[in-house]
Design an enzyme around this catalytic site. Structure first.
Site, PDB file in Angstrom:
ATOM      1  N   LYS A  13       0.815  -1.228   0.000  1.00  0.00           N
ATOM      2  CA  LYS A  13       0.000   0.000   0.000  1.00  0.00           C
ATOM      3  C   LYS A  13       0.842   1.269   0.000  1.00  0.00           C
ATOM      4  O   LYS A  13       0.563   2.210  -0.733  1.00  0.00           O
ATOM      5  CB  LYS A  13      -0.883   0.031   1.258  1.00  0.00           C
ATOM      6  CG  LYS A  13      -2.289  -0.410   1.038  1.00  0.00           C
ATOM      7  CD  LYS A  13      -3.192  -0.148   2.236  1.00  0.00           C
ATOM      8  CE  LYS A  13      -2.621  -0.585   3.536  1.00  0.00           C
ATOM      9  NZ  LYS A  13      -2.247   0.327   4.536  1.00  0.00           N
ATOM     10  N   ARG A  88      -9.093   2.198   9.725  1.00  0.00           N
ATOM     11  CA  ARG A  88      -8.697   0.805   9.970  1.00  0.00           C
ATOM     12  C   ARG A  88      -9.883  -0.030  10.448  1.00  0.00           C
ATOM     13  O   ARG A  88      -9.810  -1.264  10.443  1.00  0.00           O
ATOM     14  CB  ARG A  88      -7.605   0.743  11.038  1.00  0.00           C
ATOM     15  CG  ARG A  88      -6.247   1.237  10.590  1.00  0.00           C
ATOM     16  CD  ARG A  88      -5.213   1.021  11.683  1.00  0.00           C
ATOM     17  NE  ARG A  88      -3.951   1.681  11.393  1.00  0.00           N
ATOM     18  CZ  ARG A  88      -2.977   1.166  10.668  1.00  0.00           C
ATOM     19  NH1 ARG A  88      -3.122  -0.031  10.150  1.00  0.00           N
ATOM     20  NH2 ARG A  88      -1.859   1.833  10.464  1.00  0.00           N
ATOM     21  N   ARG A 123      12.639 -10.535   3.983  1.00  0.00           N
ATOM     22  CA  ARG A 123      13.283  -9.221   3.932  1.00  0.00           C
ATOM     23  C   ARG A 123      14.418  -9.139   4.961  1.00  0.00           C
ATOM     24  O   ARG A 123      14.286  -9.605   6.082  1.00  0.00           O
ATOM     25  CB  ARG A 123      12.228  -8.141   4.214  1.00  0.00           C
ATOM     26  CG  ARG A 123      12.669  -6.729   3.873  1.00  0.00           C
ATOM     27  CD  ARG A 123      11.492  -5.820   3.632  1.00  0.00           C
ATOM     28  NE  ARG A 123      10.528  -5.789   4.724  1.00  0.00           N
ATOM     29  CZ  ARG A 123       9.356  -5.165   4.657  1.00  0.00           C
ATOM     30  NH1 ARG A 123       9.004  -4.543   3.556  1.00  0.00           N
ATOM     31  NH2 ARG A 123       8.542  -5.165   5.696  1.00  0.00           N
ATOM     32  N   ARG A 156      14.179  -7.744  10.781  1.00  0.00           N
ATOM     33  CA  ARG A 156      13.497  -6.932  11.778  1.00  0.00           C
ATOM     34  C   ARG A 156      12.410  -7.754  12.459  1.00  0.00           C
ATOM     35  O   ARG A 156      11.843  -8.670  11.859  1.00  0.00           O
ATOM     36  CB  ARG A 156      12.851  -5.701  11.114  1.00  0.00           C
ATOM     37  CG  ARG A 156      13.839  -4.759  10.474  1.00  0.00           C
ATOM     38  CD  ARG A 156      13.163  -3.513   9.950  1.00  0.00           C
ATOM     39  NE  ARG A 156      11.976  -3.841   9.155  1.00  0.00           N
ATOM     40  CZ  ARG A 156      11.210  -2.930   8.555  1.00  0.00           C
ATOM     41  NH1 ARG A 156      11.484  -1.656   8.665  1.00  0.00           N
ATOM     42  NH2 ARG A 156      10.167  -3.296   7.845  1.00  0.00           N
ATOM     43  N   ARG A 167      -0.173  -9.833  12.695  1.00  0.00           N
ATOM     44  CA  ARG A 167      -0.672  -8.590  12.094  1.00  0.00           C
ATOM     45  C   ARG A 167      -1.762  -8.879  11.061  1.00  0.00           C
ATOM     46  O   ARG A 167      -2.741  -8.132  10.946  1.00  0.00           O
ATOM     47  CB  ARG A 167       0.484  -7.822  11.444  1.00  0.00           C
ATOM     48  CG  ARG A 167       1.447  -7.220  12.464  1.00  0.00           C
ATOM     49  CD  ARG A 167       2.649  -6.598  11.794  1.00  0.00           C
ATOM     50  NE  ARG A 167       2.290  -5.414  11.031  1.00  0.00           N
ATOM     51  CZ  ARG A 167       3.070  -4.872  10.098  1.00  0.00           C
ATOM     52  NH1 ARG A 167       4.236  -5.428   9.802  1.00  0.00           N
ATOM     53  NH2 ARG A 167       2.679  -3.800   9.460  1.00  0.00           N
TER      54      ARG A 167
END
Length: 210
Positions: A13, A88, A123, A156, A167
């Site tokens: 996004k 949200r 990542r 991370r 999440r």
């Protein structure tokens, strides 16, 4: 053109918001960014947000909505904007409607959970300079070493598979119902997220113009 971008964490996004913002010459309103800006400039709502953040609490809806309202009143939003990260939840969407903000289009970027988990868990970020890599799509020349500064590449906490899954669960429970909310208003367009950023952008622009 007043646009809301929906999509799960990791659906791209933020990147799309930046590209579309540049193409349409309208600002991107990212909740995190405007809260930081309100804190920095010391607006009334910014100071309220600070009091909650200093206490280690989530900033409540009424304060977030107040900060959004302050931001949307600025001159650069008169020709439109892109909302990224707000609303949200259904109550936040209802609050936006009650403010008299008329949204033209809601774009939902659909990406499968498995794809997002693979994308984010692969990542790696340089501890020293912040450069970003991926174990499959953007490998460093030497495993675990940054090409730019020879710093150590780390995963991370936000990119750990368990964190990503948590999440996504929150997204499906709290944010996904917005699809139905805006579909009933005739404003929802669903775009399948593509592997290439440019292809997703083309689909989003086509959906906006439809």
């Amino acid at each position: 053109m007043k646009i809301i971008l929906l999509g799960a964490p990791g659906a791209g996004k933020g990147t799309q918001a930046e590209v579309i913002s540049e193409r349409l010459q309208i600002p991107t309103i990212s909740t995190g960014n405007i809260i930081r800006e309100a804190l920095k400039t010391g607006t009334e709502m910014g100071l309220k947000a600070k009091s909650f953040m200093d206490a280690g609490q989530l900033v409540p809806d009424d304060v977030v909505i107040g900060i959004i309202k302050e931001r949307l009143a600025k001159d650069d939003c008169q020709n439109g904007f892109i909302l990224d990260g707000f609303p949200r939840t259904i109550p936040q969407a209802e609050a936006l409607d009650n403010m008299g903000v008329v949204i033209d289009k809601v774009i939902d970027i659909e990406v499968k959970d498995e794809t997002i988990i693979n994308r984010m868990s692969g990542r790696r970020v340089c501890e020293k300079c912040g450069a970003s890599y991926h174990l499959e799509h953007k490998k460093p020349s030497v495993d675990g070493v940054c090409d730019k500064c020879a710093g150590t590449l780390v995963q991370r906490k936000d990119d750990h598979p368990d964190t990503v899954k948590a999440r996504l669960e929150v997204y499906h429970k709290e944010t996904e119902p917005l699809k139905d909310y805006y579909s009933k208003q005739g404003k929802l367009a669903i775009v399948e997220g593509q592997s290439e950023i440019e292809e997703t952008t083309s689909l989003i622009l086509a959906a906006i113009e439809a």
